[in-house]
Scaffold this motif. Sequence first.
Motif, PDB file in Angstrom:
ATOM      1  N   MET A 153     -15.033   0.450  10.666  1.00 41.76           N
ATOM      2  CA  MET A 153     -15.732   1.672  10.790  1.00 41.76           C
ATOM      3  C   MET A 153     -17.037   1.229  10.513  1.00 41.76           C
ATOM      4  O   MET A 153     -18.377   1.447  11.021  1.00 41.76           O
ATOM      5  CB  MET A 153     -15.109   2.798   9.937  1.00 41.76           C
ATOM      6  N   LEU A 154     -17.308   0.613   9.176  1.00 37.93           N
ATOM      7  CA  LEU A 154     -18.503   0.252   8.692  1.00 37.93           C
ATOM      8  C   LEU A 154     -19.030  -0.848   9.773  1.00 37.93           C
ATOM      9  O   LEU A 154     -20.455  -0.704  10.243  1.00 37.93           O
ATOM     10  CB  LEU A 154     -18.460  -0.572   7.504  1.00 37.93           C
ATOM     11  N   ALA A 155     -18.551  -1.611  10.455  1.00 39.14           N
ATOM     12  CA  ALA A 155     -18.941  -2.574  11.479  1.00 39.14           C
ATOM     13  C   ALA A 155     -19.349  -1.941  12.779  1.00 39.14           C
ATOM     14  O   ALA A 155     -20.532  -2.014  13.265  1.00 39.14           O
ATOM     15  CB  ALA A 155     -17.875  -3.548  11.721  1.00 39.14           C
ATOM     16  N   ASP A 156     -18.581  -0.854  13.030  1.00 36.31           N
ATOM     17  CA  ASP A 156     -18.969   0.000  14.323  1.00 36.31           C
ATOM     18  C   ASP A 156     -20.251   0.753  13.949  1.00 36.31           C
ATOM     19  O   ASP A 156     -20.912   1.106  14.868  1.00 36.31           O
ATOM     20  CB  ASP A 156     -17.736   0.862  14.716  1.00 36.31           C
ATOM     21  N   VAL A 157     -20.467   1.272  12.955  1.00 43.83           N
ATOM     22  CA  VAL A 157     -21.463   1.993  12.564  1.00 43.83           C
ATOM     23  C   VAL A 157     -22.771   1.278  12.475  1.00 43.83           C
ATOM     24  O   VAL A 157     -23.737   1.657  13.110  1.00 43.83           O
ATOM     25  CB  VAL A 157     -21.448   2.958  11.166  1.00 43.83           C
ATOM     26  N   VAL A 158     -22.601   0.159  11.881  1.00 46.50           N
ATOM     27  CA  VAL A 158     -23.695  -0.766  11.876  1.00 46.50           C
ATOM     28  C   VAL A 158     -24.242  -1.415  13.400  1.00 46.50           C
ATOM     29  O   VAL A 158     -25.510  -1.275  13.446  1.00 46.50           O
ATOM     30  CB  VAL A 158     -23.391  -2.124  10.997  1.00 46.50           C
ATOM     31  N   ARG A 159     -23.311  -1.655  13.889  1.00 49.97           N
ATOM     32  CA  ARG A 159     -23.471  -2.024  15.431  1.00 49.97           C
ATOM     33  C   ARG A 159     -23.996  -0.834  16.329  1.00 49.97           C
ATOM     34  O   ARG A 159     -24.211  -0.918  17.476  1.00 49.97           O
ATOM     35  CB  ARG A 159     -22.425  -2.629  16.043  1.00 49.97           C
ATOM     36  N   GLY A 160     -23.777   0.581  15.847  1.00 44.41           N
ATOM     37  CA  GLY A 160     -24.455   1.431  16.727  1.00 44.41           C
ATOM     38  C   GLY A 160     -23.260   1.907  17.757  1.00 44.41           C
ATOM     39  O   GLY A 160     -23.627   2.754  18.568  1.00 44.41           O
ATOM     40  N   ARG A 161     -22.035   1.535  17.540  1.00 41.33           N
ATOM     41  CA  ARG A 161     -20.890   1.938  18.323  1.00 41.33           C
ATOM     42  C   ARG A 161     -20.075   3.323  18.054  1.00 41.33           C
ATOM     43  O   ARG A 161     -19.480   4.092  18.920  1.00 41.33           O
ATOM     44  CB  ARG A 161     -19.812   1.009  18.332  1.00 41.33           C
TER      45      ARG A 161
END
Length: 109
Positions: free
Chosen positions: A33-41
Amino acid sequence: MRRPDGSPSLQRLKRRAGVFVRMRRALRWFPPMLADVVRGRYRPVPWPALGWMLAALVYLLSPLDLVPDMLLALGLMDDAVIVGWLLTRVDRALEDYRVFRGERDAAPR
């Protein structure tokens, strides 16, 4: 004394086991989730999940505890209980993210 499958002690044990499932699920879903938030997904940003996880990390790393760690067993148990409770909060906050990802375990158990 009979103990049918629906006995109160068995139900209590199942509920407590559910806490461990929620903790494990929170730890499994938070990094993606954190990776998706950072990448804007993934939007909107799940601020409650980030806050609860930050609180858990701060509590674990902080030298201040409800019960000092010098009291070995009790000190470690209070850390486990409080961090476990915080992780169950993270799990609840990640429910929308799990639905977004289309995972079958999106509903809380």
